[in-house]
Design an enzyme around this catalytic site. Structure first.
Site, PDB file in Angstrom:
ATOM      1  N   LYS A 105       2.230   5.814  12.505  1.00  0.00           N
ATOM      2  CA  LYS A 105       2.070   5.015  11.472  1.00  0.00           C
ATOM      3  C   LYS A 105       0.738   3.927  11.526  1.00  0.00           C
ATOM      4  O   LYS A 105       0.950   2.927  11.289  1.00  0.00           O
ATOM      5  CB  LYS A 105       3.018   4.368  10.838  1.00  0.00           C
ATOM      6  CG  LYS A 105       4.204   5.360  10.549  1.00  0.00           C
ATOM      7  CD  LYS A 105       5.277   4.621   9.744  1.00  0.00           C
ATOM      8  CE  LYS A 105       6.440   5.536   9.252  1.00  0.00           C
ATOM      9  NZ  LYS A 105       7.697   4.879   8.896  1.00  0.00           N
TER      10      LYS A 105
ATOM     11  N   PHE B 293       1.446   9.405   8.416  1.00  0.00           N
ATOM     12  CA  PHE B 293       2.794   9.798   8.115  1.00  0.00           C
ATOM     13  C   PHE B 293       3.022  10.317   6.627  1.00  0.00           C
ATOM     14  O   PHE B 293       2.862   9.564   5.770  1.00  0.00           O
ATOM     15  CB  PHE B 293       3.579   8.785   8.375  1.00  0.00           C
ATOM     16  CG  PHE B 293       5.165   9.043   8.506  1.00  0.00           C
ATOM     17  CD1 PHE B 293       5.450   9.375   9.599  1.00  0.00           C
ATOM     18  CD2 PHE B 293       6.102   9.137   7.417  1.00  0.00           C
ATOM     19  CE1 PHE B 293       7.079   9.616   9.912  1.00  0.00           C
ATOM     20  CE2 PHE B 293       7.431   9.610   7.708  1.00  0.00           C
ATOM     21  CZ  PHE B 293       7.760   9.835   8.709  1.00  0.00           C
TER      22      PHE B 293
ATOM     23  N   LYS C  18      12.386   7.010   0.597  1.00  0.00           N
ATOM     24  CA  LYS C  18      10.984   7.666   1.396  1.00  0.00           C
ATOM     25  C   LYS C  18      10.298   6.027   2.114  1.00  0.00           C
ATOM     26  O   LYS C  18      10.734   5.161   1.507  1.00  0.00           O
ATOM     27  CB  LYS C  18      10.141   8.199   0.326  1.00  0.00           C
ATOM     28  CG  LYS C  18      10.568   9.692  -0.061  1.00  0.00           C
ATOM     29  CD  LYS C  18      10.901  10.625   0.779  1.00  0.00           C
ATOM     30  CE  LYS C  18      11.428  11.813   0.273  1.00  0.00           C
ATOM     31  NZ  LYS C  18      12.811  11.755  -0.596  1.00  0.00           N
ATOM     32  N   ASP C  19       9.656   6.669   3.151  1.00  0.00           N
ATOM     33  CA  ASP C  19       9.066   5.501   3.782  1.00  0.00           C
ATOM     34  C   ASP C  19       8.199   4.619   2.929  1.00  0.00           C
ATOM     35  O   ASP C  19       7.326   5.267   2.117  1.00  0.00           O
ATOM     36  CB  ASP C  19       8.418   6.093   4.953  1.00  0.00           C
ATOM     37  CG  ASP C  19       9.282   6.784   6.194  1.00  0.00           C
ATOM     38  OD1 ASP C  19       9.432   7.903   5.861  1.00  0.00           O
ATOM     39  OD2 ASP C  19       9.798   6.005   7.082  1.00  0.00           O
ATOM     40  N   ARG C  20       7.886   3.303   3.167  1.00  0.00           N
ATOM     41  CA  ARG C  20       6.881   2.450   2.713  1.00  0.00           C
ATOM     42  C   ARG C  20       5.447   2.702   3.297  1.00  0.00           C
ATOM     43  O   ARG C  20       4.611   3.067   2.566  1.00  0.00           O
ATOM     44  CB  ARG C  20       7.146   1.257   2.544  1.00  0.00           C
ATOM     45  CG  ARG C  20       6.389   0.079   2.019  1.00  0.00           C
ATOM     46  CD  ARG C  20       6.824  -1.287   2.133  1.00  0.00           C
ATOM     47  NE  ARG C  20       5.854  -2.114   1.646  1.00  0.00           N
ATOM     48  CZ  ARG C  20       5.978  -3.287   1.562  1.00  0.00           C
ATOM     49  NH1 ARG C  20       6.706  -4.168   2.151  1.00  0.00           N
ATOM     50  NH2 ARG C  20       4.838  -4.190   1.089  1.00  0.00           N
TER      51      ARG C  20
END
Length: 366
Positions: A29, A35, A98-100
């Site tokens: 990231k 990502f 979900k990922d930030r």
């Protein structure tokens, strides 16, 4: 068990890997585009794509939007969608968090009965904030775990090891999978969520009457409000940590890919602790109880709850797994995971990951 908790504030947050040790280091990231996650919704597979403005396929009271976001977490987007749609936050559904710090594409449902003629206008308003990739109407609200899984494209930078060593480890990962640990972020900084779990009054976690239809996914948010939500978070952290400890014991003895006598399923699984502890029997039950008994301060949380014991797979198996070495020395990996499995956990079986989105002291383990 060696490495387990020795008291509040000293929780183990790095568990054994399948190959004995990680073979390489890498940065994760560096930019959000490194990502990428795309949620796969099985229900949508049978739906026609929108035919243009207002041409939303399907029927039902819920408008489902496939949104691409960068830099925003799922719950924030859900709240903003509720504002844009002038509905209650409860009326917005999604399949998972979900990922930030990533480019993510995921589905949200909005409860909008009798408002199909206004779909195009709403989609236009949402599109001013986030790209809307697809939309359809459904009779059901989206709930946690409703999706088929997630497709990942991940770029690792500053990969530190010989290619031959990494290739061999990737081949092993593709063939046998990785231990299906819960990631350390679930436990808070230095295990703070576990410290707080120890001080929860277990009786507050019991379901209220009429909540048994929640399919046993978790305790009720007893008391409601912010404190209730936090208690659920801490309870979930305790349950997940006990699972990781059981899995760690299986990895240490290399029995994590095959079921033990007494496991209730035909595949290798571990316990999500509940009322009565585990639903395993025989050798599996004995081993699981021995591991959990080493942390009585967490095990006691489950004595006063009416939480049904559940099982979770011990193996996280990436599907359609491919990788490509880039000209700059980076490594791009592409794979699909079922719900409840984590890409960083899978990759941490091989790599010592440095999450560049977190700043200093940011090494990630499974």
């Amino acid at each position: 068990m060696s490495g387990a908790n020795t008291g509040v504030g000293s929780w183990r947050l790095d568990w054994p890997v399948s190959g004995g040790k990680r073979v390489a280091s890498a940065q994760l990231k560096t930019v959000p585009e490194d990502f990428q996650v795309s949620e796969v919704l099985e229900e949508f597979a049978g739906q026609a794509k929108p035919s243009g403005p207002g041409g939303v396929a399907g029927e039902g009271e819920h408008l489902c939007l496939y949104i691409q976001k960068t830099g925003d977490n799922t719950e924030f987007v859900a709240g903003e969608l509720a504002n844009l749609a002038s509905c209650r936050s409860f009326d917005v559904g999604f399949c998972g968090l979900k990922d930030r710090h990533a480019v993510t594409r995921q589905w949200f449902s909005l409860y909008r009965p009798g408002m199909m003629d206004e779909d195009a206008a709403l989609i236009e308003r949402v599109s001013e904030r986030w790209p809307v990739r697809s939309a359809y109407r459904s009779p059901r609200k989206l709930r946690r775990g409703d999706h088929q899984g997630n497709h990942f494209v991940i770029r690792l930078r500053q990969v530190g090891a010989e290619r031959e060593v990494i290739e061999s480890a990737l081949d092993r990962l593709k063939a046998q999978g990785a231990p299906n640990y819960f990631g350390p972020q679930r436990f808070g900084f230095a295990g703070g969520n576990l410290d707080r779990a120890v001080h929860i009054d277990p009786s507050t976690l019991n379901r209220r009457s009429g909540q048994g239809k929640r399919r046993g996914r978790g305790p009720s948010r007893a008391g409601g409000g912010r404190d209730g939500r936090k208690n659920v978070l801490y309870f979930s952290a305790a349950r997940s940590w006990l699972f990781n400890e059981v899995l760690a014991s299986r990895v240490a003895e290399d029995s994590w890919r095959s079921p033990l006598p007494g496991e209730p399923l035909d595949s290798a699984t571990g316990p999500l602790w509940g009322d009565g502890g585990t639903d395993a029997a025989g050798e599996a039950e004995q081993r699981e109880r021995e591991v959990v008994a080493q942390t009585p301060e967490l095990a006691s949380l489950f004595l006063a709850t009416r939480m049904k014991p559940e099982r979770r797979a011990l193996v996280s198996m990436p599907q359609k797994f491919n990788w490509l070495w880039l000209d700059d020395g980076g490594l791009e990996l592409e794979f699909f995971l079922e719900p409840g499995q984590y890409a960083t956990t899978v990759l941490s079986d091989i790599f010592e990951l440095e999450d560049m989105s977190l700043g200093q002291h940011n090494k990630q383990h499974g």
